[in-house]
Design a protein around this motif. Structure first.
Motif, PDB file in Angstrom:
ATOM      1  N   ASN A   1     -13.378  -1.434   9.193  1.00 35.30           N
ATOM      2  CA  ASN A   1     -12.643  -2.099   8.136  1.00 35.30           C
ATOM      3  C   ASN A   1     -12.322  -1.031   7.108  1.00 35.30           C
ATOM      4  O   ASN A   1     -13.221  -0.313   6.682  1.00 35.30           O
ATOM      5  N   TYR A   2     -11.052  -0.844   6.716  1.00 39.17           N
ATOM      6  CA  TYR A   2     -10.769   0.285   5.847  1.00 39.17           C
ATOM      7  C   TYR A   2      -9.808  -0.051   4.720  1.00 39.17           C
ATOM      8  O   TYR A   2      -9.047  -1.011   4.766  1.00 39.17           O
ATOM      9  N   SER A   3      -9.906   0.766   3.710  1.00 41.12           N
ATOM     10  CA  SER A   3      -9.182   0.571   2.458  1.00 41.12           C
ATOM     11  C   SER A   3      -7.870   1.344   2.479  1.00 41.12           C
ATOM     12  O   SER A   3      -7.848   2.535   2.743  1.00 41.12           O
ATOM     13  N   LEU A   4      -6.781   0.641   2.176  1.00 41.80           N
ATOM     14  CA  LEU A   4      -5.483   1.323   2.103  1.00 41.80           C
ATOM     15  C   LEU A   4      -5.365   2.140   0.817  1.00 41.80           C
ATOM     16  O   LEU A   4      -4.511   3.020   0.726  1.00 41.80           O
ATOM     17  N   LYS A   5      -6.240   1.864  -0.145  1.00 40.48           N
ATOM     18  CA  LYS A   5      -6.194   2.597  -1.414  1.00 40.48           C
ATOM     19  C   LYS A   5      -6.831   3.977  -1.285  1.00 40.48           C
ATOM     20  O   LYS A   5      -6.358   4.966  -1.871  1.00 40.48           O
ATOM     21  N   THR A   6      -7.896   4.084  -0.490  1.00 42.06           N
ATOM     22  CA  THR A   6      -8.641   5.338  -0.430  1.00 42.06           C
ATOM     23  C   THR A   6      -8.602   6.031   0.931  1.00 42.06           C
ATOM     24  O   THR A   6      -8.990   7.189   1.038  1.00 42.06           O
TER      25      THR A   6
ATOM     26  N   ASN B   1       3.233   6.415  -2.482  1.00 39.10           N
ATOM     27  CA  ASN B   1       2.284   6.889  -3.486  1.00 39.10           C
ATOM     28  C   ASN B   1       0.897   6.329  -3.172  1.00 39.10           C
ATOM     29  O   ASN B   1       0.744   5.131  -2.905  1.00 39.10           O
ATOM     30  N   GLN B   2      -0.114   7.200  -3.169  1.00 37.23           N
ATOM     31  CA  GLN B   2      -1.448   6.772  -2.762  1.00 37.23           C
ATOM     32  C   GLN B   2      -2.292   6.241  -3.918  1.00 37.23           C
ATOM     33  O   GLN B   2      -3.416   5.780  -3.702  1.00 37.23           O
ATOM     34  N   ASN B   3      -1.735   6.248  -5.114  1.00 36.71           N
ATOM     35  CA  ASN B   3      -2.457   5.733  -6.277  1.00 36.71           C
ATOM     36  C   ASN B   3      -2.161   4.237  -6.435  1.00 36.71           C
ATOM     37  O   ASN B   3      -1.521   3.795  -7.398  1.00 36.71           O
TER      38      ASN B   3
ATOM     39  N   SER C   1       7.557   6.466  -3.865  1.00 32.56           N
ATOM     40  CA  SER C   1       6.830   7.720  -3.627  1.00 32.56           C
ATOM     41  C   SER C   1       6.244   8.272  -4.928  1.00 32.56           C
ATOM     42  O   SER C   1       5.301   9.056  -4.908  1.00 32.56           O
ATOM     43  N   LYS C   2       6.801   7.823  -6.068  1.00 32.33           N
ATOM     44  CA  LYS C   2       6.328   8.303  -7.370  1.00 32.33           C
ATOM     45  C   LYS C   2       5.609   7.221  -8.171  1.00 32.33           C
ATOM     46  O   LYS C   2       5.194   7.477  -9.304  1.00 32.33           O
ATOM     47  N   SER C   3       5.494   6.027  -7.576  1.00 29.97           N
ATOM     48  CA  SER C   3       4.932   4.902  -8.326  1.00 29.97           C
ATOM     49  C   SER C   3       3.859   4.184  -7.510  1.00 29.97           C
ATOM     50  O   SER C   3       4.150   3.642  -6.435  1.00 29.97           O
ATOM     51  N   GLY C   4       2.650   4.152  -8.034  1.00 30.78           N
ATOM     52  CA  GLY C   4       1.579   3.418  -7.371  1.00 30.78           C
ATOM     53  C   GLY C   4       1.846   1.928  -7.346  1.00 30.78           C
ATOM     54  O   GLY C   4       1.512   1.243  -6.378  1.00 30.78           O
ATOM     55  N   GLN C   5       2.474   1.390  -8.394  1.00 29.10           N
ATOM     56  CA  GLN C   5       2.764  -0.040  -8.451  1.00 29.10           C
ATOM     57  C   GLN C   5       3.781  -0.440  -7.392  1.00 29.10           C
ATOM     58  O   GLN C   5       3.615  -1.444  -6.690  1.00 29.10           O
ATOM     59  N   LEU C   6       4.865   0.345  -7.258  1.00 30.54           N
ATOM     60  CA  LEU C   6       5.882   0.009  -6.256  1.00 30.54           C
ATOM     61  C   LEU C   6       5.329   0.169  -4.845  1.00 30.54           C
ATOM     62  O   LEU C   6       5.662  -0.620  -3.955  1.00 30.54           O
TER      63      LEU C   6
END
Length: 475
Positions: A62-67, A79-81, A431-436
Motif C-alpha cells: 500500500n503506498y502513498s502518492l505524496k511520498t 509536481n510531487q508536493n 508541473s509547477k503546482s502541488g494543488q493542480l
C-alpha cells in the motif's frame, strides 16, 4: 481458493500460463492491477478485513502518492508536493481475485454457490415480456457437454471486456446495442522482478515510477509498481518485488521473446532512467504480452425501455478503457456501489431497476471515457468502428491502408480537440503546482469529476499561462 500466500506468489512469478491455475482466457492476470483511490475506499467499505489480509498475510504493498510516486503524464512530470495524500493498493490480479473470493465466502457463507470451470453460452428470455429469465451454461473442459439452465430474478453480466451480451441480446431479443470501439494499437509486456540498486540513489529511493504514453511524439510508456516487500541478505537489493509493465500505442509493441531484446527496445524507446532501473532488475517471471486492449463502449442507456428487464452489464462488460490509466476496476466498483444504492432506495420496481441503473452507470462511464479517449485520439493510426441502433457499422481510420471516403474520414470532435489543448496546458501548470497536481490525481483516482479541472480560478490560470507561453512572455 486453497492456495497459501507463498504458493500464490510462486504461481504469480513462475507459471508459463495462467491456465494452469484455472484462469483460462485471462492472460492479463499477470498485469499490474492498481486499485485507484475511490476503488480502494469502496473495497474497504465492503470488506473491512481486506486491507489487513492483503497487507499482512499476502504482503501486498500500500503506498502513498505524496511520498512514493514520480509520475509523468503526457511527458510532463507532475509536481510531487501534493496538498493531500492519496493511497494506491498495488496487487497482481491473481492474488486480489483469490483473496476477494475468500472474503465473499466468509461474508456470505452458504448464500453463494460457485459454478467453476463453466461457460455461459446464451440467454433464456421471454420475448413477449422483454425479460431475461436466466442463462444456459456448460462445462468448459468439454465442448460437447450438455447445457444446463440457471434462472434468476436479476442477472448481472460482469464478464469483462470480452462479454458476449451484445451478441446474445441480438440473437434472443433482436436488440441491437449501439457501440463505439477505438482501436489505438495498445499493447504491453508485463513481468515481475526484484529491483536492485542503480548508480542513481534518487531513482532507487522512489518505489513507484510511472510514465504514460504521449502520442504521437512518444508512443511507449512504463509503470514500475512495488507489489511486495521481500527479505534479502543482498546489500544491493532494494528489497522490493515489483510489477513492471511496458506499454505502447500505435502498434509499436515491445518484444517479449527475451529480456535482452526487451532491454534494447527500452533503450531506444524510453527515457534513460527506465533503462537504468530495468537493466539492474532481476526478472522472476515470464514476459507476458497482451495486445487486445481497446476503448469499447456499449451505449445501453440509449435504448431506454427497449433494454430488457432484470438484466444489466457492469464494469468492463459495459465500457472498457485504455489500461494505462488503471480505471477499469474502480469503474466497476463505482457501478456496483451505484447498483447497491438503487436497491437500498427501495422505491423502484424490479422491472425498472435495469433502466435506472443504465442511466446512472453510463454517467460514471462517461467520466472515465473522456479521460481515456481524449489521449487516445492522438494515436497516428487510430481506427474507430461505430455501430448504430439499426445495426449499421461504419469504420473510420487515420493514416492506414483503409480507403477513406468523404463519409468515413476520421474527424477529431471539437470537444476532444478543446480537451486535448486544455489538458496539455493544465499539465504544464500542474508541473509547477502541488494543488493542480493533486486535483489531477483526484480525477485520475475517480475521487472527483474531470470538470473540477475547469473551476474558474484554475481555468483562468491555465488560459493565462497558455497565452503567456504562446507569445513567449513567460519569462
Amino acid at each position: 481458493m486453497k492456495s497459501t500466500p507463498s504458493e500464490i506468489l510462486d504461481y504469480r512469478c513462475r507459471l508459463e500460463s495462467p491456465t494452469s491455475v484455472g484462469r483460462s482466457g485471462v492472460s492479463q492476470i499477470y498485469q499490474t492491477h492498481v486499485i485507484e483511490g475511490e476503488g480502494h475506499e469502496i473495497l474497504r467499505e465492503l470488506f473491512p478485513q481486506l486491507d489487513n489480509k492483503l497487507l499482512n498475510e499476502y504482503d501486498i504493498r500500500n503506498y502513498s502518492l505524496k511520498t512514493e510516486l514520480r509520475f509523468f503524464v503526457n511527458g510532463i512530470l507532475l509536481n510531487q508536493n501534493l496538498t493531500k495524500d492519496i493511497e494506491w493498493l498495488g496487487a497482481d490480479r491473481f492474488t486480489l481475485e483469490t483473496v476477494l473470493r475468500k472474503e465473499l465466502c466468509l461474508k456470505f457463507e452458504n448464500q453463494i454457490e460457485w459454478k467453476c470451470n463453466s461457460r455461459v453460452t446464451q440467454l433464456i428470455v421471454d420475448q413477449s415480456s422483454n425479460i431475461v429469465k436466466g442463462i444456459k451454461y456448460r462445462c468448459k473442459q468439454n465442448v460437447g457437454s450438455p447445457l444446463f439452465d440457471m434462472y434468476g430474478d436479476f442477472i448481472i453480466d460482469c464478464s469483462g471486456r470480452n462479454s458476449s451480451s451484445t451478441k446474445w441480446l441480438k440473437e434472443s431479443l433482436n436488440l441491437i446495442v449501439p457501440t463505439v470501439q477505438m482501436h489505438f494499437g495498445c499493447g504491453y509486456v508485463t513481468f515481475v522482478g526484484e529491483r536492485f540498486k542503480t548508480e542513481n540513489p534518487t531513482l532507487d529511493s522512489i518505489p513507484v515510477i510511472c510514465s504514460t504514453v504521449n502520442a504521437p511524439d512518444k508512443n511507449a510508456g512504463c509503470y514500475i509498481i512495488p507489489m511486495r516487500t521481500i527479505k534479502t541478505s543482498d546489500e544491493n537489493s532494494l528489497g522490493t518485488l515489483a510489477q513492471i509493465s511496458i506499454h505502447c500505442v500505435n502498434s509499436e509493441f515491445p518484444p517479449n521473446d527475451s529480456y535482452e531484446n526487451l532491454l534494447e527496445w527500452i533503450k531506444e524507446n524510453l527515457d534513460p532512467d527506465y533503462y537504468s532501473i530495468l537493466k539492474s532488475t532481476k526478472v522472476y517471471s515470464p514476459l507476458i504480452p497482451y495486445r487486445r486492449a481497446i476503448d469499447d463502449r456499449r451505449y445501453v442507456e440509449s435504448l431506454g425501455k427497449k433494454w430488457p428487464q432484470n438484466y444489466i452489464l457492469l464494469g468492463d462488460a459495459m465500457c472498457t478503457f485504455n489500461p494505462q490509466f488503471g480505471q477499469g476496476m474502480t469503474h466497476a466498483c463505482r457501478q456496483a456501489r451505484g447498483l447497491a444504492k438503487i436497491f437500498a432506495e427501495n422505491c423502484h420496481k424490479l422491472k425498472d431497476i435495469s433502466h435506472v441503473f443504465n442511466s446512472r452507470a453510463s454517467a460514471i462511464s462517461e467520466e472515465c471515457w473522456l479521460l481515456s479517449t481524449t489521449n487516445d485520439w492522438k494515436t497516428p493510426t487510430l481506427k474507430i468502428i461505430k455501430t448504430d441502433k439499426n445495426g449499421q457499422t461504419k469504420t473510420y481510420q487515420r493514416n492506414g491502408d483503409f480507403p477513406a471516403t468523404k463519409d468515413n474520414q476520421l474527424r477529431l470532435p471539437l470537444l476532444t480537440k478543446i480537451l486535448q489543448w486544455y489538458i496539455d496546458s493544465f499539465l504544464k501548470c500542474a508541473s509547477k503546482s502541488g494543488q493542480l497536481s493533486t486535483d489531477f490525481l483526484h480525477v485520475m483516482n475517480q475521487q472527483a469529476s474531470i470538470f473540477i479541472l475547469f473551476k474558474p480560478t484554475i481555468l483562468f490560470a491555465v488560459c493565462y499561462t497558455a497565452l503567456m507561453n504562446c507569445f513567449n512572455l513567460s519569462k
